[in-house]
Design a protein around this motif. Structure first.
Motif, PDB file in Angstrom:
ATOM      1  N   ALA A  10       0.811  -1.207   0.000  1.00 62.27           N
ATOM      2  CA  ALA A  10       0.000   0.000   0.000  1.00 62.27           C
ATOM      3  C   ALA A  10       0.852   1.268   0.000  1.00 62.27           C
ATOM      4  O   ALA A  10       0.458   2.283  -0.572  1.00 62.27           O
ATOM      5  CB  ALA A  10      -0.928   0.009   1.206  1.00 62.27           C
ATOM      6  N   LYS A  11       2.017   1.217   0.660  1.00 55.52           N
ATOM      7  CA  LYS A  11       2.871   2.402   0.785  1.00 55.52           C
ATOM      8  C   LYS A  11       4.333   2.072   0.464  1.00 55.52           C
ATOM      9  O   LYS A  11       5.210   2.287   1.298  1.00 55.52           O
ATOM     10  CB  LYS A  11       2.810   2.944   2.212  1.00 55.52           C
ATOM     11  CG  LYS A  11       1.457   3.317   2.709  1.00 55.52           C
ATOM     12  CD  LYS A  11       1.555   3.771   4.152  1.00 55.52           C
ATOM     13  CE  LYS A  11       0.221   4.083   4.734  1.00 55.52           C
ATOM     14  NZ  LYS A  11       0.325   4.504   6.135  1.00 55.52           N
ATOM     15  N   PRO A  12       4.632   1.577  -0.723  1.00 54.91           N
ATOM     16  CA  PRO A  12       6.008   1.150  -0.994  1.00 54.91           C
ATOM     17  C   PRO A  12       7.019   2.296  -0.993  1.00 54.91           C
ATOM     18  O   PRO A  12       8.117   2.156  -0.465  1.00 54.91           O
ATOM     19  CB  PRO A  12       5.923   0.495  -2.375  1.00 54.91           C
ATOM     20  CG  PRO A  12       4.730   1.108  -3.014  1.00 54.91           C
ATOM     21  CD  PRO A  12       3.769   1.382  -1.887  1.00 54.91           C
ATOM     22  N   ILE A  13       6.652   3.438  -1.546  1.00 56.55           N
ATOM     23  CA  ILE A  13       7.584   4.568  -1.612  1.00 56.55           C
ATOM     24  C   ILE A  13       7.886   5.085  -0.208  1.00 56.55           C
ATOM     25  O   ILE A  13       9.045   5.372   0.120  1.00 56.55           O
ATOM     26  CB  ILE A  13       7.006   5.697  -2.498  1.00 56.55           C
ATOM     27  CG1 ILE A  13       6.709   5.194  -3.905  1.00 56.55           C
ATOM     28  CG2 ILE A  13       7.941   6.903  -2.526  1.00 56.55           C
ATOM     29  CD1 ILE A  13       7.912   4.679  -4.658  1.00 56.55           C
ATOM     30  N   CYS A  18      11.681   5.779   3.958  1.00 56.45           N
ATOM     31  CA  CYS A  18      12.013   5.864   5.385  1.00 56.45           C
ATOM     32  C   CYS A  18      13.170   4.932   5.735  1.00 56.45           C
ATOM     33  O   CYS A  18      14.044   5.295   6.537  1.00 56.45           O
ATOM     34  CB  CYS A  18      10.798   5.543   6.237  1.00 56.45           C
ATOM     35  SG  CYS A  18       9.569   6.850   6.269  1.00 56.45           S
ATOM     36  N   ALA A  19      13.191   3.745   5.147  1.00 54.51           N
ATOM     37  CA  ALA A  19      14.290   2.811   5.410  1.00 54.51           C
ATOM     38  C   ALA A  19      15.614   3.385   4.904  1.00 54.51           C
ATOM     39  O   ALA A  19      16.643   3.302   5.598  1.00 54.51           O
ATOM     40  CB  ALA A  19      14.006   1.462   4.750  1.00 54.51           C
ATOM     41  N   MET A  20      15.584   3.994   3.737  1.00 57.69           N
ATOM     42  CA  MET A  20      16.806   4.595   3.201  1.00 57.69           C
ATOM     43  C   MET A  20      17.237   5.798   4.046  1.00 57.69           C
ATOM     44  O   MET A  20      18.427   5.989   4.290  1.00 57.69           O
ATOM     45  CB  MET A  20      16.594   5.003   1.744  1.00 57.69           C
ATOM     46  CG  MET A  20      16.469   3.807   0.817  1.00 57.69           C
ATOM     47  SD  MET A  20      16.130   4.248  -0.889  1.00 57.69           S
ATOM     48  CE  MET A  20      17.634   5.090  -1.321  1.00 57.69           C
ATOM     49  N   ALA A  21      16.266   6.590   4.511  1.00 58.26           N
ATOM     50  CA  ALA A  21      16.586   7.738   5.365  1.00 58.26           C
ATOM     51  C   ALA A  21      17.200   7.270   6.685  1.00 58.26           C
ATOM     52  O   ALA A  21      18.190   7.848   7.160  1.00 58.26           O
ATOM     53  CB  ALA A  21      15.336   8.571   5.624  1.00 58.26           C
ATOM     54  N   LEU A  22      16.629   6.213   7.272  1.00 66.01           N
ATOM     55  CA  LEU A  22      17.174   5.653   8.514  1.00 66.01           C
ATOM     56  C   LEU A  22      18.615   5.201   8.319  1.00 66.01           C
ATOM     57  O   LEU A  22      19.498   5.534   9.124  1.00 66.01           O
ATOM     58  CB  LEU A  22      16.325   4.471   8.982  1.00 66.01           C
ATOM     59  CG  LEU A  22      16.909   3.644  10.129  1.00 66.01           C
ATOM     60  CD1 LEU A  22      16.876   4.440  11.431  1.00 66.01           C
ATOM     61  CD2 LEU A  22      16.144   2.346  10.276  1.00 66.01           C
ATOM     62  N   MET A  23      18.868   4.491   7.228  1.00 68.71           N
ATOM     63  CA  MET A  23      20.219   4.006   6.963  1.00 68.71           C
ATOM     64  C   MET A  23      21.190   5.151   6.693  1.00 68.71           C
ATOM     65  O   MET A  23      22.332   5.119   7.153  1.00 68.71           O
ATOM     66  CB  MET A  23      20.196   3.013   5.800  1.00 68.71           C
ATOM     67  CG  MET A  23      19.505   1.722   6.162  1.00 68.71           C
ATOM     68  SD  MET A  23      19.346   0.575   4.784  1.00 68.71           S
ATOM     69  CE  MET A  23      21.046   0.210   4.454  1.00 68.71           C
ATOM     70  N   ASN A  80       8.114  -1.736  11.904  1.00 72.16           N
ATOM     71  CA  ASN A  80       8.707  -3.060  11.663  1.00 72.16           C
ATOM     72  C   ASN A  80       9.132  -3.211  10.211  1.00 72.16           C
ATOM     73  O   ASN A  80      10.190  -3.778   9.931  1.00 72.16           O
ATOM     74  CB  ASN A  80       7.731  -4.178  12.021  1.00 72.16           C
ATOM     75  CG  ASN A  80       7.726  -4.487  13.495  1.00 72.16           C
ATOM     76  OD1 ASN A  80       8.743  -4.360  14.168  1.00 72.16           O
ATOM     77  ND2 ASN A  80       6.580  -4.901  14.001  1.00 72.16           N
ATOM     78  N   LEU A  81       8.356  -2.694   9.303  1.00 68.94           N
ATOM     79  CA  LEU A  81       8.724  -2.775   7.883  1.00 68.94           C
ATOM     80  C   LEU A  81       9.922  -1.901   7.564  1.00 68.94           C
ATOM     81  O   LEU A  81      10.796  -2.282   6.784  1.00 68.94           O
ATOM     82  CB  LEU A  81       7.549  -2.370   6.999  1.00 68.94           C
ATOM     83  CG  LEU A  81       6.432  -3.404   6.906  1.00 68.94           C
ATOM     84  CD1 LEU A  81       5.233  -2.802   6.196  1.00 68.94           C
ATOM     85  CD2 LEU A  81       6.922  -4.626   6.173  1.00 68.94           C
ATOM     86  N   ILE A  82       9.985  -0.737   8.181  1.00 67.68           N
ATOM     87  CA  ILE A  82      11.115   0.155   7.941  1.00 67.68           C
ATOM     88  C   ILE A  82      12.357  -0.451   8.525  1.00 67.68           C
ATOM     89  O   ILE A  82      13.417  -0.456   7.934  1.00 67.68           O
ATOM     90  CB  ILE A  82      10.841   1.550   8.533  1.00 67.68           C
ATOM     91  CG1 ILE A  82       9.689   2.202   7.765  1.00 67.68           C
ATOM     92  CG2 ILE A  82      12.071   2.430   8.503  1.00 67.68           C
ATOM     93  CD1 ILE A  82       9.148   3.469   8.400  1.00 67.68           C
TER      94      ILE A  82
END
Length: 82
Positions: A10-13, A18-23, A80-82
């Motif tokens: 539903a919210k892939p982008i 967010c995962a890339m920003a966290l990393m 959890n997904l991020i």
């Protein structure tokens, strides 16, 4: 087992962003700390790349926070997904 696959569809982008920003933030902070601690740039960058991913202990914290009604289940699933 805690991953809600429908949410990532539903919210892939948002999830990937967010995962890339966290990393990126973790990479920057760890690299800076390593450099300030006296390491050379190549060593600091290697350390930043190695430690940039999220930790699995976050799964435990999110589960406990959800059980204690600190986090809403939807937010915990997203984190959890991020």
């Amino acid at each position: 087992m805690l991953t809600d696959v429908k949410l990532i569809l539903a919210k892939p982008i948002f999830i990937i962003g967010c995962a890339m920003a966290l990393m990126f933030i973790k990479f920057s902070v760890v690299t800076a700390i390593a450099k300030i601690s006296g390491n050379r740039w190549p060593t600091s960058i290697r350390l930043g790349v190695t430690l940039a991913q999220g930790g699995e202990f976050a799964f435990v914290l999110f589960s406990v926070a959800t059980a204690q009604n600190v986090l809403q289940p939807e937010l915990a699933n997203t984190l959890n997904l991020i």
